[in-house]
Design a protein around this motif. Sequence first.
Motif, PDB file in Angstrom:
ATOM      1  N   MET A   1       0.837  -1.192   0.000  1.00  0.00           N
ATOM      2  CA  MET A   1       0.000   0.000   0.000  1.00  0.00           C
ATOM      3  C   MET A   1       0.871   1.240   0.000  1.00  0.00           C
ATOM      4  SD  MET A   1      -3.113   0.944   2.552  1.00  0.00           S
ATOM      5  CE  MET A   1      -2.933   2.512   3.324  1.00  0.00           C
ATOM      6  N   VAL A   2       0.493   2.255  -0.768  1.00  0.00           N
ATOM      7  CA  VAL A   2       1.224   3.502  -0.849  1.00  0.00           C
ATOM      8  C   VAL A   2       0.929   4.332   0.388  1.00  0.00           C
ATOM      9  CG1 VAL A   2       1.438   5.648  -2.153  1.00  0.00           C
ATOM     10  CG2 VAL A   2       1.170   3.514  -3.369  1.00  0.00           C
ATOM     11  N   GLU A   3       1.964   4.966   0.929  1.00  0.00           N
ATOM     12  CA  GLU A   3       1.763   5.844   2.072  1.00  0.00           C
ATOM     13  C   GLU A   3       0.803   6.972   1.687  1.00  0.00           C
ATOM     14  OE1 GLU A   3       3.020   6.101   5.320  1.00  0.00           O
ATOM     15  OE2 GLU A   3       3.588   4.026   5.007  1.00  0.00           O
ATOM     16  N   LYS A   4      -0.070   7.333   2.599  1.00  0.00           N
ATOM     17  CA  LYS A   4      -1.058   8.372   2.328  1.00  0.00           C
ATOM     18  C   LYS A   4      -0.406   9.703   1.971  1.00  0.00           C
ATOM     19  CE  LYS A   4      -4.417   6.317   5.384  1.00  0.00           C
ATOM     20  NZ  LYS A   4      -5.172   6.461   6.602  1.00  0.00           N
ATOM     21  N   LYS A   5       0.729  10.006   2.576  1.00  0.00           N
ATOM     22  CA  LYS A   5       1.388  11.288   2.348  1.00  0.00           C
ATOM     23  C   LYS A   5       2.090  11.346   0.996  1.00  0.00           C
ATOM     24  CE  LYS A   5       0.422  12.901   6.429  1.00  0.00           C
ATOM     25  NZ  LYS A   5      -0.522  13.942   6.629  1.00  0.00           N
ATOM     26  N   SER A   6       2.407  10.183   0.398  1.00  0.00           N
ATOM     27  CA  SER A   6       3.180  10.180  -0.828  1.00  0.00           C
ATOM     28  C   SER A   6       2.333  10.283  -2.093  1.00  0.00           C
ATOM     29  CB  SER A   6       4.065   8.929  -0.896  1.00  0.00           C
ATOM     30  OG  SER A   6       3.251   7.783  -1.013  1.00  0.00           O
ATOM     31  N   ILE A   7       1.039  10.254  -1.985  1.00  0.00           N
ATOM     32  CA  ILE A   7       0.175  10.371  -3.150  1.00  0.00           C
ATOM     33  C   ILE A   7      -0.818  11.502  -2.906  1.00  0.00           C
ATOM     34  CG2 ILE A   7      -1.438   8.614  -2.319  1.00  0.00           C
ATOM     35  CD1 ILE A   7      -1.801   7.775  -5.275  1.00  0.00           C
ATOM     36  N   SER A   8      -0.924  12.373  -3.893  1.00  0.00           N
ATOM     37  CA  SER A   8      -1.857  13.488  -3.748  1.00  0.00           C
ATOM     38  C   SER A   8      -3.282  13.015  -4.001  1.00  0.00           C
ATOM     39  CB  SER A   8      -1.505  14.605  -4.740  1.00  0.00           C
ATOM     40  OG  SER A   8      -1.822  14.212  -6.064  1.00  0.00           O
ATOM     41  N   PHE A   9      -4.229  13.803  -3.609  1.00  0.00           N
ATOM     42  CA  PHE A   9      -5.635  13.486  -3.831  1.00  0.00           C
ATOM     43  C   PHE A   9      -5.894  13.326  -5.327  1.00  0.00           C
ATOM     44  CE2 PHE A   9      -9.959  14.852  -4.790  1.00  0.00           C
ATOM     45  CZ  PHE A   9     -10.690  13.997  -4.001  1.00  0.00           C
ATOM     46  N   GLU A  10      -5.334  14.237  -6.108  1.00  0.00           N
ATOM     47  CA  GLU A  10      -5.538  14.218  -7.551  1.00  0.00           C
ATOM     48  C   GLU A  10      -4.935  12.969  -8.187  1.00  0.00           C
ATOM     49  OE1 GLU A  10      -4.452  16.816  -5.783  1.00  0.00           O
ATOM     50  OE2 GLU A  10      -6.121  18.207  -6.012  1.00  0.00           O
ATOM     51  N   GLU A  11      -3.752  12.569  -7.734  1.00  0.00           N
ATOM     52  CA  GLU A  11      -3.126  11.349  -8.245  1.00  0.00           C
ATOM     53  C   GLU A  11      -3.958  10.122  -7.887  1.00  0.00           C
ATOM     54  OE1 GLU A  11       1.612  12.553  -8.054  1.00  0.00           O
ATOM     55  OE2 GLU A  11       0.591  11.860  -6.233  1.00  0.00           O
ATOM     56  N   ALA A  12      -4.466  10.111  -6.662  1.00  0.00           N
ATOM     57  CA  ALA A  12      -5.289   8.990  -6.216  1.00  0.00           C
ATOM     58  C   ALA A  12      -6.561   8.889  -7.054  1.00  0.00           C
ATOM     59  CB  ALA A  12      -5.624   9.131  -4.733  1.00  0.00           C
ATOM     60  N   ILE A  13      -7.175  10.007  -7.326  1.00  0.00           N
ATOM     61  CA  ILE A  13      -8.395  10.019  -8.153  1.00  0.00           C
ATOM     62  C   ILE A  13      -8.087   9.518  -9.561  1.00  0.00           C
ATOM     63  CG2 ILE A  13     -10.043  11.553  -9.340  1.00  0.00           C
ATOM     64  CD1 ILE A  13     -10.907  11.023  -6.536  1.00  0.00           C
ATOM     65  N   ARG A  14      -6.987  10.009 -10.143  1.00  0.00           N
ATOM     66  CA  ARG A  14      -6.615   9.564 -11.495  1.00  0.00           C
ATOM     67  C   ARG A  14      -6.384   8.051 -11.534  1.00  0.00           C
ATOM     68  NH1 ARG A  14      -3.942  14.719 -12.204  1.00  0.00           N
ATOM     69  NH2 ARG A  14      -2.250  13.914 -10.930  1.00  0.00           N
ATOM     70  N   GLU A  15      -5.657   7.540 -10.544  1.00  0.00           N
ATOM     71  CA  GLU A  15      -5.391   6.106 -10.495  1.00  0.00           C
ATOM     72  C   GLU A  15      -6.688   5.323 -10.298  1.00  0.00           C
ATOM     73  OE1 GLU A  15      -2.721   2.772  -8.129  1.00  0.00           O
ATOM     74  OE2 GLU A  15      -2.283   4.894  -7.776  1.00  0.00           O
ATOM     75  N   LEU A  16      -7.558   5.846  -9.457  1.00  0.00           N
ATOM     76  CA  LEU A  16      -8.846   5.197  -9.221  1.00  0.00           C
ATOM     77  C   LEU A  16      -9.683   5.166 -10.502  1.00  0.00           C
ATOM     78  CD1 LEU A  16     -10.481   3.882  -6.978  1.00  0.00           C
ATOM     79  CD2 LEU A  16     -11.310   6.127  -6.332  1.00  0.00           C
TER      80      LEU A  16
END
Length: 91
Positions: A1-16
Amino acid sequence: MVEKKSISFEEAIRELEDIAEKLERGTLSLEDSIKAYERGMELKKICSERLVDAEAKIEFLTKAPSGEVVKSTVKKKKEETTSKPLEEDLF
């Protein structure tokens, strides 16, 4: 699992969104689909937590009866919002 601090909200949304698209296409194997779904759930949790944090930080300025500018949280108690006219409700 990626650390919460290392991925931005926008990156998480794009990946999702990318994961959802791959799952909808049906081109992944069962094993890969399960892994993608698990990753999607991790990303959903990260995004949800970030949104809750952001909501808690949102504030708006109001004027107290003395004319002083006061910070208030967006979420008000139900009895406070029902006693004020609708024009004063910002959200």
